[in-house]
Write a protein that holds these residues in place. Structure first.
Motif, PDB file in Angstrom:
ATOM      1  N   ASN A  11       3.416   8.445  -7.125  1.00 14.44           N
ATOM      2  CA  ASN A  11       2.702   9.707  -6.950  1.00 14.44           C
ATOM      3  C   ASN A  11       1.727   9.986  -8.086  1.00 14.44           C
ATOM      4  OD1 ASN A  11       4.047  10.284  -4.517  1.00 14.44           O
ATOM      5  ND2 ASN A  11       5.766  11.207  -5.615  1.00 14.44           N
ATOM      6  N   THR A  12       1.974   9.397  -9.245  1.00 13.16           N
ATOM      7  CA  THR A  12       1.064   9.611 -10.380  1.00 13.16           C
ATOM      8  C   THR A  12      -0.259   8.896 -10.171  1.00 13.16           C
ATOM      9  OG1 THR A  12       1.873   7.713 -11.637  1.00 13.16           O
ATOM     10  CG2 THR A  12       3.036   9.810 -11.921  1.00 13.16           C
ATOM     11  N   LYS A  13      -0.223   7.870  -9.317  1.00 12.02           N
ATOM     12  CA  LYS A  13      -1.443   7.093  -9.055  1.00 12.02           C
ATOM     13  C   LYS A  13      -1.963   7.294  -7.637  1.00 12.02           C
ATOM     14  CE  LYS A  13      -0.139   3.363 -12.242  1.00 12.02           C
ATOM     15  NZ  LYS A  13       0.134   1.900 -12.358  1.00 12.02           N
ATOM     16  N   ASN A  14      -1.323   8.166  -6.868  1.00 13.41           N
ATOM     17  CA  ASN A  14      -1.700   8.350  -5.463  1.00 13.41           C
ATOM     18  C   ASN A  14      -1.791   7.009  -4.746  1.00 13.41           C
ATOM     19  OD1 ASN A  14      -1.772  11.112  -5.681  1.00 13.41           O
ATOM     20  ND2 ASN A  14      -3.995  11.254  -5.861  1.00 13.41           N
ATOM     21  N   THR A  15      -0.755   6.215  -4.937  1.00 11.98           N
ATOM     22  CA  THR A  15      -0.749   4.846  -4.405  1.00 11.98           C
ATOM     23  C   THR A  15       0.551   4.580  -3.657  1.00 11.98           C
ATOM     24  OG1 THR A  15      -2.170   4.049  -6.203  1.00 11.98           O
ATOM     25  CG2 THR A  15      -0.880   2.409  -5.015  1.00 11.98           C
ATOM     26  N   VAL A  16       0.426   3.842  -2.575  1.00  4.94           N
ATOM     27  CA  VAL A  16       1.590   3.411  -1.815  1.00  4.94           C
ATOM     28  C   VAL A  16       1.585   1.884  -1.766  1.00  4.94           C
ATOM     29  CG1 VAL A  16       0.446   3.396   0.454  1.00  4.94           C
ATOM     30  CG2 VAL A  16       2.902   3.820   0.311  1.00  4.94           C
ATOM     31  N   TYR A  17       2.783   1.328  -1.688  1.00 11.65           N
ATOM     32  CA  TYR A  17       2.948  -0.124  -1.665  1.00 11.65           C
ATOM     33  C   TYR A  17       3.783  -0.523  -0.452  1.00 11.65           C
ATOM     34  CZ  TYR A  17       1.756   0.667  -6.555  1.00 11.65           C
ATOM     35  OH  TYR A  17       1.146   1.078  -7.709  1.00 11.65           O
ATOM     36  N   LEU A  18       3.571  -1.729   0.003  1.00 12.53           N
ATOM     37  CA  LEU A  18       4.429  -2.312   1.025  1.00 12.53           C
ATOM     38  C   LEU A  18       4.826  -3.699   0.537  1.00 12.53           C
ATOM     39  CD1 LEU A  18       5.710  -1.857   3.831  1.00 12.53           C
ATOM     40  CD2 LEU A  18       3.796  -3.160   4.779  1.00 12.53           C
ATOM     41  N   GLN A  19       6.066  -3.809   0.098  1.00 14.86           N
ATOM     42  CA  GLN A  19       6.590  -5.101  -0.315  1.00 14.86           C
ATOM     43  C   GLN A  19       7.139  -5.800   0.908  1.00 14.86           C
ATOM     44  OE1 GLN A  19       6.663  -6.636  -3.443  1.00 14.86           O
ATOM     45  NE2 GLN A  19       7.444  -8.392  -2.298  1.00 14.86           N
ATOM     46  N   MET A  20       6.638  -6.978   1.188  1.00 12.71           N
ATOM     47  CA  MET A  20       7.042  -7.723   2.384  1.00 12.71           C
ATOM     48  C   MET A  20       7.669  -9.034   1.954  1.00 12.71           C
ATOM     49  SD  MET A  20       3.716  -7.005   4.794  1.00 12.71           S
ATOM     50  CE  MET A  20       2.579  -7.831   3.682  1.00 12.71           C
ATOM     51  N   ASN A  21       8.946  -9.193   2.278  1.00 15.81           N
ATOM     52  CA  ASN A  21       9.688 -10.400   1.944  1.00 15.81           C
ATOM     53  C   ASN A  21      10.095 -11.134   3.210  1.00 15.81           C
ATOM     54  OD1 ASN A  21       9.577  -9.638  -0.812  1.00 15.81           O
ATOM     55  ND2 ASN A  21      11.474  -8.457  -0.611  1.00 15.81           N
ATOM     56  N   SER A  22      10.482 -12.371   3.041  1.00 13.37           N
ATOM     57  CA  SER A  22      10.939 -13.195   4.173  1.00 13.37           C
ATOM     58  C   SER A  22       9.960 -13.109   5.341  1.00 13.37           C
ATOM     59  CB  SER A  22      12.341 -12.738   4.625  1.00 13.37           C
ATOM     60  OG  SER A  22      13.259 -12.818   3.561  1.00 13.37           O
ATOM     61  N   LEU A  23       8.696 -13.296   5.028  1.00 18.90           N
ATOM     62  CA  LEU A  23       7.660 -13.143   6.038  1.00 18.90           C
ATOM     63  C   LEU A  23       7.778 -14.204   7.125  1.00 18.90           C
ATOM     64  CD1 LEU A  23       4.754 -12.120   3.701  1.00 18.90           C
ATOM     65  CD2 LEU A  23       5.513 -10.829   5.699  1.00 18.90           C
ATOM     66  N   LYS A  24       7.417 -13.792   8.330  1.00 16.22           N
ATOM     67  CA  LYS A  24       7.478 -14.651   9.501  1.00 16.22           C
ATOM     68  C   LYS A  24       6.080 -14.773  10.116  1.00 16.22           C
ATOM     69  CE  LYS A  24      12.024 -12.688  10.583  1.00 16.22           C
ATOM     70  NZ  LYS A  24      12.814 -11.974  11.616  1.00 16.22           N
TER      71      LYS A  24
END
Length: 120
Positions: free
Chosen positions: A73-86
């Motif tokens: 929230n301090t950076k107004n940023t969202v992340y999506l960590q994606m593991n075990s990708l198919k």
């Protein structure tokens, strides 16, 4: 006006990981929620993950246990960590944000999209 800039897409082998980022800037008074959507060729856009201002996160069944949405929230940023990708995760990924602007309007904004390609 609010701008979203996505980064982090790319090509990865099946089983690998990627992290997408989406930063919001502009005349933001408050951020209510972040979503990640994806759209594969020939398919409808689908909601992958959601994060509300109260810290509630939800995931599509296809993402549960493999993807994690988080926000700074301090950076107004969202992340999506994606593991075990198919290979079936191959799609253009879009972030969206619902904000109240400094002008007092509430609306949603979309990022430009990030291509994620998973090779088998």
């Amino acid at each position: 006006q609010v701008q979203l800039v996505e980064s982090g897409g790319g090509l990865v082998q099946a089983g690998g990981s990627l992290r997408l980022s989406c930063a919001a800037s502009g005349r933001i008074l408050n951020i209510h929620s972040w979503d990640w959507y994806r759209q594969a060729p020939g398919k409808q856009r689908e909601l992958v993950a959601k994060s509300t201002s109260r810290g509630v996160t939800t995931y599509a069944d296809s993402a549960k246990g493999r993807f994690t949405i988080s926000r700074d929230n301090t950076k107004n940023t969202v992340y999506l960590q994606m593991n075990s990708l198919k290979p079936e995760d191959t799609a253009v990924y879009y972030c969206t944000v619902v904000v109240t602007t400094r002008a007092g309007f509430q609306r949603d904004y979309w990022g430009q999209g990030a291509q994620v390609t998973v090779s088998s």
